[in-house]
Write a protein that holds these residues in place. Structure first.
Motif: not given
Length: 188
Positions: A7-8, A31-38, A52-58, A69-72
């Motif tokens: 899930i994104i 989960v691919i967790a996206c946020d502007i705040n790194e 952590n193995d199931a959590l990816h951040t971007y 577009s780069n994210f996709f």
């Protein structure tokens, strides 16, 4: 039901988005967790070290089409089995329409509306290219139905209700599209 799903989630670094991330991980989703705040994403990763193995951040700005577009492209290369999107990123400035300068109007509409459009479009393109079923959940607000003392915010949330209905028509039957309308909680 979420077990083994990928899930994104946008706006994942705080508030409702952070709670959604935790709940998805609790139910064995990736989960691919996206946020502007790194920093918020780094804190989230530290808090959830056991998953952590199931959590990816971007880190990205949902209102910047090039970044989305780069994210996709990253998703296609690293998480092509993604099947769900939770559009959640948003801002609320708690202002009267009379007090909004034009740059803040643009910020609210760019993040709260365009971000959802960009993510929905590119997610749907990925699903259609792969001919796979998917799910989009748009987090909006009762302010979109009832109005808000912050007219710009309320308008942005009303737009998401329309976007949800239109995307449901456009993406059917391959992608199911729904909205969730939280409200502010009140306690005695």
């Amino acid at each position: 039901m979420l077990e083994s799903r990928k899930i994104i989630i946008t706006g994942a670094g705080s508030g409702i988005g952070k709670a959604i991330v935790k709940e998805c991980l609790r139910h064995q989703a990736s989960v691919i967790a996206c946020d502007i705040n790194e920093q918020s994403l780094n804190d989230l990763k530290k808090q959830l070290t056991n998953r952590n193995d199931a959590l990816h951040t971007y880190q990205l700005d949902v209102s910047n089409y090039k970044e989305v577009s780069n994210f996709f492209e990253y998703i296609k290369a690293n998480h092509s089995d993604v099947e769900s999107l939770v559009n959640n990123a948003g801002i609320y400035l708690a202002k009267s329409i009379l007090d909004y300068p034009v740059d803040e109007i643009d910020d609210v509409l760019d993040i709260n509306v365009k971000g959802y459009i960009y993510f929905s479009q590119l997610f749907a393109r990925l699903m259609f290219r792969q001919q796979r079923e998917g799910v989009i959940t748009n987090i909006t607000s009762v302010s979109g139905m009832e109005g808000s003392s912050d007219a710009i915010y309320g308008s942005s949330k009303a737009a998401i209700l329309g976007l949800t209905k239109s995307c449901a028509m456009n993406f059917s039957p391959l992608i199911r599209v729904n909205a969730v309308l939280p409200t502010m909680g009140f306690s005695n």
